[in-house]
Design a protein around this motif. Structure first.
Motif, PDB file in Angstrom:
ATOM      1  N   THR A 198       0.857  -1.193   0.000  1.00  0.00           N
ATOM      2  CA  THR A 198       0.000   0.000   0.000  1.00  0.00           C
ATOM      3  C   THR A 198       0.890   1.238   0.000  1.00  0.00           C
ATOM      4  O   THR A 198       1.836   1.322   0.790  1.00  0.00           O
ATOM      5  CB  THR A 198      -0.910   0.017   1.237  1.00  0.00           C
ATOM      6  OG1 THR A 198      -1.698  -1.173   1.255  1.00  0.00           O
ATOM      7  CG2 THR A 198      -1.843   1.228   1.214  1.00  0.00           C
ATOM      8  N   PHE A 199       0.599   2.160  -0.880  1.00  0.00           N
ATOM      9  CA  PHE A 199       1.413   3.371  -0.954  1.00  0.00           C
ATOM     10  C   PHE A 199       0.545   4.532  -1.432  1.00  0.00           C
ATOM     11  O   PHE A 199      -0.573   4.336  -1.905  1.00  0.00           O
ATOM     12  CB  PHE A 199       2.603   3.173  -1.904  1.00  0.00           C
ATOM     13  CG  PHE A 199       2.227   2.850  -3.318  1.00  0.00           C
ATOM     14  CD1 PHE A 199       1.876   1.555  -3.681  1.00  0.00           C
ATOM     15  CD2 PHE A 199       2.193   3.841  -4.291  1.00  0.00           C
ATOM     16  CE1 PHE A 199       1.507   1.250  -4.986  1.00  0.00           C
ATOM     17  CE2 PHE A 199       1.836   3.554  -5.607  1.00  0.00           C
ATOM     18  CZ  PHE A 199       1.495   2.247  -5.952  1.00  0.00           C
ATOM     19  N   GLU A 200       1.066   5.726  -1.261  1.00  0.00           N
ATOM     20  CA  GLU A 200       0.316   6.910  -1.638  1.00  0.00           C
ATOM     21  C   GLU A 200       0.953   7.561  -2.860  1.00  0.00           C
ATOM     22  O   GLU A 200       2.171   7.787  -2.902  1.00  0.00           O
ATOM     23  CB  GLU A 200       0.254   7.877  -0.455  1.00  0.00           C
ATOM     24  CG  GLU A 200      -0.563   7.286   0.695  1.00  0.00           C
ATOM     25  CD  GLU A 200      -0.468   8.086   1.978  1.00  0.00           C
ATOM     26  OE1 GLU A 200       0.014   7.516   2.984  1.00  0.00           O
ATOM     27  OE2 GLU A 200      -0.875   9.262   1.974  1.00  0.00           O
ATOM     28  N   SER A 201       0.104   7.850  -3.844  1.00  0.00           N
ATOM     29  CA  SER A 201       0.566   8.499  -5.069  1.00  0.00           C
ATOM     30  C   SER A 201      -0.193   9.807  -5.253  1.00  0.00           C
ATOM     31  O   SER A 201      -0.985  10.210  -4.394  1.00  0.00           O
ATOM     32  CB  SER A 201       0.332   7.571  -6.267  1.00  0.00           C
ATOM     33  OG  SER A 201      -1.051   7.455  -6.516  1.00  0.00           O
ATOM     34  N   THR A 228      -2.610  10.276  -7.031  1.00  0.00           N
ATOM     35  CA  THR A 228      -4.042  10.014  -7.189  1.00  0.00           C
ATOM     36  C   THR A 228      -4.687   9.466  -5.920  1.00  0.00           C
ATOM     37  O   THR A 228      -5.885   9.196  -5.903  1.00  0.00           O
ATOM     38  CB  THR A 228      -4.271   9.017  -8.339  1.00  0.00           C
ATOM     39  OG1 THR A 228      -3.567   7.794  -8.049  1.00  0.00           O
ATOM     40  CG2 THR A 228      -3.765   9.585  -9.659  1.00  0.00           C
ATOM     41  N   GLY A 229      -3.907   9.286  -4.849  1.00  0.00           N
ATOM     42  CA  GLY A 229      -4.456   8.788  -3.596  1.00  0.00           C
ATOM     43  C   GLY A 229      -3.757   7.532  -3.121  1.00  0.00           C
ATOM     44  O   GLY A 229      -2.632   7.236  -3.534  1.00  0.00           O
ATOM     45  N   VAL A 230      -4.421   6.779  -2.248  1.00  0.00           N
ATOM     46  CA  VAL A 230      -3.847   5.553  -1.696  1.00  0.00           C
ATOM     47  C   VAL A 230      -4.072   4.403  -2.679  1.00  0.00           C
ATOM     48  O   VAL A 230      -5.205   4.171  -3.118  1.00  0.00           O
ATOM     49  CB  VAL A 230      -4.482   5.215  -0.331  1.00  0.00           C
ATOM     50  CG1 VAL A 230      -3.930   3.892   0.205  1.00  0.00           C
ATOM     51  CG2 VAL A 230      -4.221   6.341   0.669  1.00  0.00           C
ATOM     52  N   GLU A 231      -2.977   3.709  -3.026  1.00  0.00           N
ATOM     53  CA  GLU A 231      -3.075   2.613  -3.982  1.00  0.00           C
ATOM     54  C   GLU A 231      -2.606   1.309  -3.331  1.00  0.00           C
ATOM     55  O   GLU A 231      -1.771   1.317  -2.420  1.00  0.00           O
ATOM     56  CB  GLU A 231      -2.204   2.896  -5.209  1.00  0.00           C
ATOM     57  CG  GLU A 231      -2.647   4.109  -6.011  1.00  0.00           C
ATOM     58  CD  GLU A 231      -1.841   4.255  -7.298  1.00  0.00           C
ATOM     59  OE1 GLU A 231      -1.420   3.221  -7.852  1.00  0.00           O
ATOM     60  OE2 GLU A 231      -1.621   5.402  -7.722  1.00  0.00           O
ATOM     61  N   VAL A 232      -3.148   0.197  -3.804  1.00  0.00           N
ATOM     62  CA  VAL A 232      -2.746  -1.136  -3.359  1.00  0.00           C
ATOM     63  C   VAL A 232      -2.268  -1.921  -4.572  1.00  0.00           C
ATOM     64  O   VAL A 232      -2.948  -1.964  -5.597  1.00  0.00           O
ATOM     65  CB  VAL A 232      -3.908  -1.879  -2.672  1.00  0.00           C
ATOM     66  CG1 VAL A 232      -3.460  -3.283  -2.243  1.00  0.00           C
ATOM     67  CG2 VAL A 232      -4.426  -1.093  -1.472  1.00  0.00           C
ATOM     68  N   ASN A 233      -1.083  -2.516  -4.443  1.00  0.00           N
ATOM     69  CA  ASN A 233      -0.518  -3.293  -5.535  1.00  0.00           C
ATOM     70  C   ASN A 233      -0.038  -4.627  -4.963  1.00  0.00           C
ATOM     71  O   ASN A 233       0.455  -4.683  -3.840  1.00  0.00           O
ATOM     72  CB  ASN A 233       0.656  -2.525  -6.157  1.00  0.00           C
ATOM     73  CG  ASN A 233       1.101  -3.116  -7.480  1.00  0.00           C
ATOM     74  OD1 ASN A 233       1.526  -4.262  -7.547  1.00  0.00           O
ATOM     75  ND2 ASN A 233       0.993  -2.328  -8.536  1.00  0.00           N
ATOM     76  N   HIS A 234      -0.197  -5.692  -5.712  1.00  0.00           N
ATOM     77  CA  HIS A 234       0.167  -7.019  -5.192  1.00  0.00           C
ATOM     78  C   HIS A 234       1.595  -7.432  -5.550  1.00  0.00           C
ATOM     79  O   HIS A 234       1.981  -8.586  -5.333  1.00  0.00           O
ATOM     80  CB  HIS A 234      -0.841  -8.064  -5.686  1.00  0.00           C
ATOM     81  CG  HIS A 234      -2.201  -7.865  -5.088  1.00  0.00           C
ATOM     82  ND1 HIS A 234      -2.499  -8.198  -3.791  1.00  0.00           N
ATOM     83  CD2 HIS A 234      -3.328  -7.296  -5.606  1.00  0.00           C
ATOM     84  CE1 HIS A 234      -3.749  -7.881  -3.515  1.00  0.00           C
ATOM     85  NE2 HIS A 234      -4.273  -7.318  -4.609  1.00  0.00           N
ATOM     86  N   ASP A 235       2.361  -6.503  -6.092  1.00  0.00           N
ATOM     87  CA  ASP A 235       3.776  -6.764  -6.372  1.00  0.00           C
ATOM     88  C   ASP A 235       4.593  -6.371  -5.133  1.00  0.00           C
ATOM     89  O   ASP A 235       4.865  -5.189  -4.909  1.00  0.00           O
ATOM     90  CB  ASP A 235       4.213  -5.957  -7.596  1.00  0.00           C
ATOM     91  CG  ASP A 235       5.671  -6.196  -7.960  1.00  0.00           C
ATOM     92  OD1 ASP A 235       6.361  -6.944  -7.232  1.00  0.00           O
ATOM     93  OD2 ASP A 235       6.117  -5.634  -8.971  1.00  0.00           O
ATOM     94  N   VAL A 236       5.000  -7.364  -4.333  1.00  0.00           N
ATOM     95  CA  VAL A 236       5.682  -7.055  -3.067  1.00  0.00           C
ATOM     96  C   VAL A 236       7.122  -6.581  -3.275  1.00  0.00           C
ATOM     97  O   VAL A 236       7.775  -6.168  -2.319  1.00  0.00           O
ATOM     98  CB  VAL A 236       5.672  -8.279  -2.120  1.00  0.00           C
ATOM     99  CG1 VAL A 236       4.258  -8.664  -1.740  1.00  0.00           C
ATOM    100  CG2 VAL A 236       6.424  -9.454  -2.720  1.00  0.00           C
ATOM    101  N   THR A 237       7.608  -6.638  -4.519  1.00  0.00           N
ATOM    102  CA  THR A 237       8.970  -6.150  -4.763  1.00  0.00           C
ATOM    103  C   THR A 237       8.999  -4.647  -5.059  1.00  0.00           C
ATOM    104  O   THR A 237      10.077  -4.090  -5.270  1.00  0.00           O
ATOM    105  CB  THR A 237       9.626  -6.893  -5.951  1.00  0.00           C
ATOM    106  OG1 THR A 237       8.963  -6.523  -7.177  1.00  0.00           O
ATOM    107  CG2 THR A 237       9.562  -8.394  -5.777  1.00  0.00           C
ATOM    108  N   LEU A 238       7.848  -3.996  -5.070  1.00  0.00           N
ATOM    109  CA  LEU A 238       7.793  -2.578  -5.444  1.00  0.00           C
ATOM    110  C   LEU A 238       8.756  -1.690  -4.637  1.00  0.00           C
ATOM    111  O   LEU A 238       9.443  -0.840  -5.209  1.00  0.00           O
ATOM    112  CB  LEU A 238       6.365  -2.054  -5.290  1.00  0.00           C
ATOM    113  CG  LEU A 238       5.421  -2.229  -6.489  1.00  0.00           C
ATOM    114  CD1 LEU A 238       4.068  -1.609  -6.178  1.00  0.00           C
ATOM    115  CD2 LEU A 238       6.013  -1.607  -7.737  1.00  0.00           C
TER     116      LEU A 238
END
Length: 280
Positions: free
Chosen positions: A258-261, A263-273
């Motif tokens: 989970t991170f903030e961009s 455009t708001g709070v985003e959730v991504n399933h790539d744990v290497t981000l």
């Protein structure tokens, strides 16, 4: 082959080892934007960590008596150059000792100065987290209960501030032409309630560790990214139904960032981000 080093920083029970294990599952299954371009130099070490995760368990804390182990693997972004990723795994006790006693061996200081970036870990609701005393209300309580060991320990946000200061002073100083990056990983993100998760990891730090939050804003020599990390999106050790569910699926598909961009709070399933950002 270029060689980039990311140093893992954080106190005991902050989630460093389990995150590295989960990253390897993604790299092994090629489930991430970061691709492996070879095998780790010490496959037994990383597979031993993964064995816990694949059984629906979390790996225990790194043995303080164990010889230092590094996770080294060649990786590649798209069709770009192959880079050897080196992740030294130091124990949480070492980092805590660096703050409390101002003692860090010279060879480890050298590792910080050689590193290109760092991942700084803090775990949600860890029993190792020490909250600062509210002296307005604590004085009378302490008269009744007496002192205990936690009263003499540094609050977690003070430890985080000192580790951040160490990184700003030393990280990447052997390569001054490159601006270092520090990714703050708030682990066990799934333990928060839905409203707290929806507010994002920066809001969590601002509320729970305001001193550390302020120090992040004062950084001059490094860029900062903040991520909420869940390696499997739940606690299989406390929830048998969840454990059965993830064991019946591919664990390389579990977990989220989970991170903030803009455009708001985003959730991504790539744990290497966080690693991709830190070395990009």
């Amino acid at each position: 082959m270029r060689k980039k080093s990311i140093i893992l920083v954080g106190g005991p029970d902050s989630g460093k080892t389990n995150y590295v294990g989960r990253v390897w599952l993604s790299l092994k299954e090629r489930k991430s934007s970061l691709k492996r371009a070879g095998m780790p130099s010490d496959i037994e070490y990383i597979e031993a960590i993964c064995a816990h995760i694949l059984k629906g368990e979390f790996a225990g804390r790194t043995d303080r008596n164990m010889e230092r182990k590094d996770f080294c693997v060649p990786v590649q972004f798209g069709e770009g150059d192959i880079t050897e990723l080196v992740v030294p795994d130091f124990t949480g006790e070492l980092w805590l000792n660096a703050v409390v006693n101002s003692e860090l061996p010279q060879d480890w200081l050298d590792e910080i100065e050689k590193a290109d970036s760092a991942l700084l870990f803090v775990r949600v609701l860890s029993p190792q987290n020490i909250q600062p005393l509210d002296w307005v209300t604590a004085r009378e309580v302490l008269r009744l209960t007496g002192n205990n060991d936690d009263d003499h320990k540094l609050p977690t946000q003070v430890v985080l501030c000192e580790l951040l200061r160490l990184l700003e002073d030393r990280l990447g100083s052997q390569n001054p032409e490159v601006r270092p990056r520090i990714a703050v990983l708030v682990t066990a993100w799934d333990l928060l309630d839905p409203a707290a998760r929806a507010a994002g990891p920066m809001q969590f730090l601002r509320r729970q560790f305001p001193l550390f939050w302020g120090a992040l804003g004062d950084l001059v020599r490094a860029d900062v990214g903040v991520y909420g990390v869940s390696i499997v999106d739940g606690d299989p050790e406390r929830d048998q139904a969840f454990k059965d569910k993830i064991l019946a699926s591919n664990l390389a598909d579990a977990g989220s960032i989970t991170f903030e961009s803009t455009t708001g709070v985003e959730v991504n399933h790539d744990v290497t981000l966080p690693i991709s950002w830190a070395i990009s």
